[in-house]
Design an enzyme around this catalytic site. Structure first.
Site, PDB file in Angstrom:
ATOM      1  N   ARG A 165      -4.421   0.435   7.957  1.00  0.00           N
ATOM      2  CA  ARG A 165      -4.872   0.849   9.282  1.00  0.00           C
ATOM      3  C   ARG A 165      -5.256  -0.396  10.070  1.00  0.00           C
ATOM      4  NH1 ARG A 165      -7.528   4.386   5.593  1.00  0.00           N
ATOM      5  NH2 ARG A 165      -6.862   6.565   5.789  1.00  0.00           N
ATOM      6  N   LYS A 191     -11.680   4.068   5.226  1.00  0.00           N
ATOM      7  CA  LYS A 191     -12.534   5.099   5.812  1.00  0.00           C
ATOM      8  C   LYS A 191     -13.549   5.596   4.792  1.00  0.00           C
ATOM      9  CE  LYS A 191      -9.448   7.098   9.324  1.00  0.00           C
ATOM     10  NZ  LYS A 191      -8.786   8.358   9.753  1.00  0.00           N
ATOM     11  N   HIS A 270      -0.259   2.609  14.748  1.00  0.00           N
ATOM     12  CA  HIS A 270      -0.151   3.534  13.618  1.00  0.00           C
ATOM     13  C   HIS A 270       1.307   3.782  13.227  1.00  0.00           C
ATOM     14  CE1 HIS A 270      -2.369   6.280  11.004  1.00  0.00           C
ATOM     15  NE2 HIS A 270      -1.346   7.100  11.103  1.00  0.00           N
ATOM     16  N   ARG A 273       2.166   1.877  10.171  1.00  0.00           N
ATOM     17  CA  ARG A 273       1.685   2.550   8.958  1.00  0.00           C
ATOM     18  C   ARG A 273       2.635   3.684   8.583  1.00  0.00           C
ATOM     19  NH1 ARG A 273      -3.085   3.533   5.897  1.00  0.00           N
ATOM     20  NH2 ARG A 273      -3.755   5.713   5.754  1.00  0.00           N
ATOM     21  N   HIS A 296      -5.415   7.898   1.558  1.00  0.00           N
ATOM     22  CA  HIS A 296      -5.561   9.267   2.055  1.00  0.00           C
ATOM     23  C   HIS A 296      -6.446  10.077   1.120  1.00  0.00           C
ATOM     24  CE1 HIS A 296      -1.559   9.137   4.513  1.00  0.00           C
ATOM     25  NE2 HIS A 296      -2.597   8.727   5.206  1.00  0.00           N
ATOM     26  N   TYR A 305       4.381  12.024   6.232  1.00  0.00           N
ATOM     27  CA  TYR A 305       5.282  10.886   6.351  1.00  0.00           C
ATOM     28  C   TYR A 305       6.549  11.062   5.513  1.00  0.00           C
ATOM     29  CZ  TYR A 305       1.026   8.649   8.103  1.00  0.00           C
ATOM     30  OH  TYR A 305      -0.109   8.340   8.811  1.00  0.00           O
TER      31      TYR A 305
END
Length: 322
Positions: A165, A191, A270, A273, A296, A305
């Site tokens: 990210r 995150k 993004h 990514r 994730h 994706y």
């Protein structure tokens, strides 16, 4: 109930009133436990908007919110043409707060539970990925004879080969680029304060080495790995790249030069990514490994994706003949 659906004049909470909300221990702790500043601000805005809609003047009034209030708010959001994604996020913010209040015995139940949310498109992500040719052009566009060009090549390779990210890239320090078990890795701080180690592929290693050799801060372990090359405002360069600069001065700058933005609508940082994830899956990477690689929390996000079952070249569009 009907009155709540009527568009009301805004009853914005004053700064003092909103501060009073933060002074209630459970709510204060809930906001404080959201590690991402961007998410925290978005959730605060969502809670403020709900408070304005139902006319909450004191934090204790959250205890008397009912499911009807929540449904009325959802309908008002729909009437004001908020996107499905925005409505889902706003309801998620409200639900998250009430879950926290339930855990701390501040309320007896979560009124958001059972309130229908707009369906999500779980088949394919909306962020456009690049083709292999576009990715190669982007990687090769920064000049090799300037410090900025060397840095930007290393930045683009880090994004395109490793799926980081934008904020994760900016957070990297020199010491986060380290050798573990004989392999160079990025120690990524993601995150929700989750950490992961991402092996660094050979081309990126070379580009980072060339950049650090010219930049000269490779021995400063606590220093940001990727730094500004100039600062007209203060002259200070010993700081991380700003995420906005990564977007404006690196990714979009070179994307415009090679024409990516002309027909790849919605292209952004993004997208790199998304390109990394899509490419890895296309080349038979295990989806569970890709999930871990991207950081994730849920594999359903990683599946957005996965284009292996919807590749454009397999479309019936190319089978039609007249």
């Amino acid at each position: 109930m009907a009155d709540l659906l009527i568009k009301q004049p805004e009853r914005a909470l004053t700064a003092k009133q909103f501060q009073q909300l933060a002074e209630v221990p459970p709510e204060l702790e809930w906001f404080a436990n959201i590690s991402s500043e961007k998410t925290r601000k978005a959730y605060q805005n969502d809670i403020r908007a709900f408070s304005q809609f139902v006319g909450i003047q004191h934090p204790a009034e959250f205890r008397i919110v009912t499911r009807s209030h929540v449904i009325a708010w959802r309908k008002a959001l729909e009437a004001n043409a908020f996107s499905d994604a925005s409505i889902r996020r706003k309801l998620s913010a409200l639900s998250s707060l009430f879950e926290y209040l339930c855990e701390h015995n501040a309320v007896t139940h979560n009124p958001v539970k059972g309130v229908k949310r707009p369906a999500a498109n779980n088949n394919e992500g909306k962020t456009p990925a690049l083709s292999n040719d576009q990715a190669r052009q982007l990687l090769e566009k920064p000049p090799e004879d300037t410090l900025k060009g060397r840095r930007d090549r290393a930045v683009l390779a880090t994004l395109l080969y490793h799926g980081l990210r934008r904020q994760e890239l900016c957070n990297l320090r020199v010491k986060d680029y380290q050798r573990r078990s004989g392999v160079m890795m990025f120690h990524v701080h993601g995150k929700r304060k989750k950490e992961r180690f991402v092996p660094v592929e050979a081309k990126t290693q070379r580009l980072i080495a060339e950049y650090l050799d010219i930049a000269g801060h490779g021995g400063e372990l606590e220093c940001a790995l990727f730094r500004p090359v100039k600062n007209n405002a203060t002259g200070i360069l010993d700081k991380p790249l700003n995420p906005r600069s990564v977007y404006r001065d690196v990714v979009m700058f070179y994307a415009k030069k090679i024409g990516i933005t002309l027909d790849t609508h919605g292209f952004c940082v993004h997208s790199l990514r998304a390109t990394a994830a899509t490419n890895a899956l296309d080349h038979k990477a295990d989806i569970a490994k890709v999930q871990e690689w991207l950081g994730h929390a849920n594999v359903s996000t990683t599946r957005l994706y996965d284009k292996r079952h919807s590749r454009p070249e397999d479309s019936p569009s190319f089978k039609v003949e007249y």
